[in-house]
Scaffold this motif. Sequence first.
Motif, PDB file in Angstrom:
ATOM      1  N   GLY A   1       0.807  -1.206   0.000  1.00 26.01           N
ATOM      2  CA  GLY A   1       0.000   0.000   0.000  1.00 26.01           C
ATOM      3  C   GLY A   1       0.843   1.260   0.000  1.00 26.01           C
ATOM      4  O   GLY A   1       2.013   1.249   0.382  1.00 26.01           O
ATOM      5  N   LEU A   2       0.266   2.350  -0.420  1.00 27.78           N
ATOM      6  CA  LEU A   2       0.965   3.625  -0.501  1.00 27.78           C
ATOM      7  C   LEU A   2       1.111   4.250   0.882  1.00 27.78           C
ATOM      8  O   LEU A   2       0.158   4.295   1.659  1.00 27.78           O
ATOM      9  N   GLN A   3       2.316   4.734   1.195  1.00 24.05           N
ATOM     10  CA  GLN A   3       2.566   5.477   2.424  1.00 24.05           C
ATOM     11  C   GLN A   3       2.983   6.890   2.045  1.00 24.05           C
ATOM     12  O   GLN A   3       3.934   7.074   1.281  1.00 24.05           O
TER      13      GLN A   3
ATOM     14  N   TYR B   1       5.711   6.456  -0.772  1.00 23.48           N
ATOM     15  CA  TYR B   1       6.572   5.282  -0.877  1.00 23.48           C
ATOM     16  C   TYR B   1       5.708   4.022  -0.978  1.00 23.48           C
ATOM     17  O   TYR B   1       4.627   3.941  -0.402  1.00 23.48           O
ATOM     18  N   THR B   2       6.212   3.051  -1.713  1.00 22.08           N
ATOM     19  CA  THR B   2       5.600   1.742  -1.753  1.00 22.08           C
ATOM     20  C   THR B   2       6.709   0.707  -1.834  1.00 22.08           C
ATOM     21  O   THR B   2       7.884   1.050  -1.984  1.00 22.08           O
ATOM     22  N   VAL B   3       6.337  -0.569  -1.709  1.00 22.75           N
ATOM     23  CA  VAL B   3       7.283  -1.667  -1.855  1.00 22.75           C
ATOM     24  C   VAL B   3       6.813  -2.543  -2.996  1.00 22.75           C
ATOM     25  O   VAL B   3       5.627  -2.864  -3.106  1.00 22.75           O
ATOM     26  N   VAL B   4       7.739  -2.919  -3.872  1.00 19.81           N
ATOM     27  CA  VAL B   4       7.434  -3.719  -5.058  1.00 19.81           C
ATOM     28  C   VAL B   4       8.202  -5.033  -4.988  1.00 19.81           C
ATOM     29  O   VAL B   4       9.370  -5.054  -4.595  1.00 19.81           O
ATOM     30  N   THR B   5       7.538  -6.135  -5.349  1.00 23.07           N
ATOM     31  CA  THR B   5       8.230  -7.415  -5.429  1.00 23.07           C
ATOM     32  C   THR B   5       8.025  -8.018  -6.808  1.00 23.07           C
ATOM     33  O   THR B   5       6.947  -7.924  -7.390  1.00 23.07           O
ATOM     34  N   ASN B   6       9.073  -8.636  -7.333  1.00 21.60           N
ATOM     35  CA  ASN B   6       9.029  -9.379  -8.590  1.00 21.60           C
ATOM     36  C   ASN B   6       9.755 -10.702  -8.375  1.00 21.60           C
ATOM     37  O   ASN B   6      10.743 -10.771  -7.644  1.00 21.60           O
TER      38      ASN B   6
ATOM     39  N   ARG C   1      12.690 -10.489  -5.761  1.00 14.11           N
ATOM     40  CA  ARG C   1      13.437  -9.236  -5.645  1.00 14.11           C
ATOM     41  C   ARG C   1      12.514  -8.176  -5.046  1.00 14.11           C
ATOM     42  O   ARG C   1      11.395  -7.977  -5.518  1.00 14.11           O
ATOM     43  N   CYS C   2      12.965  -7.513  -4.001  1.00 13.71           N
ATOM     44  CA  CYS C   2      12.152  -6.513  -3.300  1.00 13.71           C
ATOM     45  C   CYS C   2      12.801  -5.133  -3.421  1.00 13.71           C
ATOM     46  O   CYS C   2      14.014  -4.999  -3.265  1.00 13.71           O
ATOM     47  N   GLU C   3      11.971  -4.119  -3.668  1.00 14.67           N
ATOM     48  CA  GLU C   3      12.476  -2.758  -3.834  1.00 14.67           C
ATOM     49  C   GLU C   3      11.557  -1.752  -3.154  1.00 14.67           C
ATOM     50  O   GLU C   3      10.330  -1.930  -3.128  1.00 14.67           O
ATOM     51  N   PHE C   4      12.144  -0.695  -2.620  1.00 11.25           N
ATOM     52  CA  PHE C   4      11.400   0.504  -2.249  1.00 11.25           C
ATOM     53  C   PHE C   4      11.230   1.357  -3.504  1.00 11.25           C
ATOM     54  O   PHE C   4      12.183   1.507  -4.287  1.00 11.25           O
ATOM     55  N   TRP C   5      10.060   1.915  -3.716  1.00 11.22           N
ATOM     56  CA  TRP C   5       9.850   2.904  -4.772  1.00 11.22           C
ATOM     57  C   TRP C   5       9.424   4.213  -4.121  1.00 11.22           C
ATOM     58  O   TRP C   5       8.457   4.249  -3.336  1.00 11.22           O
ATOM     59  N   HIS C   6      10.152   5.278  -4.449  1.00 15.78           N
ATOM     60  CA  HIS C   6       9.852   6.619  -3.945  1.00 15.78           C
ATOM     61  C   HIS C   6       9.167   7.397  -5.060  1.00 15.78           C
ATOM     62  O   HIS C   6       9.680   7.487  -6.175  1.00 15.78           O
ATOM     63  N   MET C   7       7.987   7.961  -4.757  1.00 18.56           N
ATOM     64  CA  MET C   7       7.210   8.675  -5.773  1.00 18.56           C
ATOM     65  C   MET C   7       6.956  10.123  -5.378  1.00 18.56           C
ATOM     66  O   MET C   7       6.811  10.435  -4.194  1.00 18.56           O
ATOM     67  N   ASN C   8       6.911  10.974  -6.380  1.00 18.14           N
ATOM     68  CA  ASN C   8       6.545  12.367  -6.201  1.00 18.14           C
ATOM     69  C   ASN C   8       5.039  12.493  -6.428  1.00 18.14           C
ATOM     70  O   ASN C   8       4.544  12.171  -7.504  1.00 18.14           O
TER      71      ASN C   8
ATOM     72  N   MET D   1       5.390   3.236   7.600  1.00 16.36           N
ATOM     73  CA  MET D   1       6.172   4.461   7.642  1.00 16.36           C
ATOM     74  C   MET D   1       5.909   5.168   8.962  1.00 16.36           C
ATOM     75  O   MET D   1       4.796   5.117   9.497  1.00 16.36           O
ATOM     76  N   SER D   2       6.931   5.835   9.500  1.00 14.80           N
ATOM     77  CA  SER D   2       6.750   6.613  10.717  1.00 14.80           C
ATOM     78  C   SER D   2       5.825   7.786  10.435  1.00 14.80           C
ATOM     79  O   SER D   2       5.677   8.229   9.295  1.00 14.80           O
ATOM     80  N   MET D   3       5.204   8.319  11.479  1.00 11.47           N
ATOM     81  CA  MET D   3       4.217   9.385  11.287  1.00 11.47           C
ATOM     82  C   MET D   3       4.827  10.671  10.753  1.00 11.47           C
ATOM     83  O   MET D   3       4.159  11.474  10.114  1.00 11.47           O
ATOM     84  N   ASP D   4       6.139  10.884  11.002  1.00 10.41           N
ATOM     85  CA  ASP D   4       6.784  12.083  10.488  1.00 10.41           C
ATOM     86  C   ASP D   4       7.310  11.893   9.063  1.00 10.41           C
ATOM     87  O   ASP D   4       7.855  12.815   8.460  1.00 10.41           O
ATOM     88  N   GLY D   5       7.168  10.662   8.515  1.00 11.55           N
ATOM     89  CA  GLY D   5       7.588  10.397   7.140  1.00 11.55           C
ATOM     90  C   GLY D   5       9.077  10.216   6.966  1.00 11.55           C
ATOM     91  O   GLY D   5       9.563  10.101   5.845  1.00 11.55           O
TER      92      GLY D   5
END
Length: 361
Positions: A264-266, A275-280, A287-294, A316-320
């Motif tokens: 889920g999106l944080q 941020y989200t986490v992707v697995t393939n 393979r696991c990755e963090f994805w950072h999105m604008n 994710m922590s509440m302060d991001g």
Amino acid sequence: MTLRTVLAAGLSLLGALPASAATLFMGSYPDQLLVFDEAKGAVTKKLTLATGLPTSMTLSDDGKRIYVTTITTSGIEVIDTATRKVASKFSLNDGTTRYRFWGGVPDPTGRYFYTLLTKFEKGVDRYTVGKPSWGVVDMKTQKVARMVELEREDERSGGWRSAYKLSPDGKFLYVFGEKVLIVDTATLKVVDRIDLAKPEGTGLENVGFGGPMDTIRTPGQYVSLFNAADPYIHNKMFGLARFDLNNRQFAFTPIGPAPEAMAGLQVTPDGKQAYTVVTNGKLGNKRCEFWHMNMATNAVVDKAEFPCRSRFRFGMSMDGAKLYIYGASYDIEVYDAKTLKLETTWDLGNDTTGAGMVAVE
């Protein structure tokens, strides 16, 4: 030691703590809720749940209560977030009737709890298993008040691990699963179906911070990642969908080809970064990755691989500032949100369940 040295040491210590340290609630085996202090990096309290093993947690929109569902006796326990105590508890099971449900959502008043139920009736020589049904639990009488069987086409769409949201006026229940179902709470009938699917896969589940960027941060809206297929060659795309919970409208913005599974999106408190986490892949090839999105451009701006677990959750922590990998283990791995690098590991001392995590200030 000079005053300047003392002040510098104090500021250094403060800088090492989360900017807005929260209290994290997590389910654990066999019947406990862990209360974890972000600032201390330690479990400060353990709540024993009389109704058994926790399977899901939902934070009320005002942040005052956590609704915990349990599987051992089909129970619901309400946690007061201010006192960190169990405010009420009950089981739906009795001598001849049992229920099975997984998660749900309270109405704005806290009187009713909406979920998906299966009923089991004990006969002389066998149990009779009912059909999956939309259910309403009366939190005052502590009984199932209403049940309406799902229509056949919705039996797969309204899965057991679906996410639930309720419109601010309490008139519509949104069920996010293999499709988005919109249920009229007065009749418990599906009034609309939207062909968007939550992208979570096996062993990779959403996290219960009251929802991703939901009604707590954006009143009347639910924002998260979804998969959709184009109408021509049916290639799956993932993107960001923004639901208006008041008028049942949504906007979907495609971002790119859908990976095998996503968490889920944080979203950061300012709503600018996500941020989200992707697995393939699977097993040895996983393979696991963090994805950072604008969030302003709906674009992926950074990626970083991290060691996979067989099953895990993402938060994710509440302060991001921090990203969490946890679940089906005795610890939480803490990553820096800016660098996407591992910072530390917090020991929980208990094996956590799939109930997820709820963070409160």
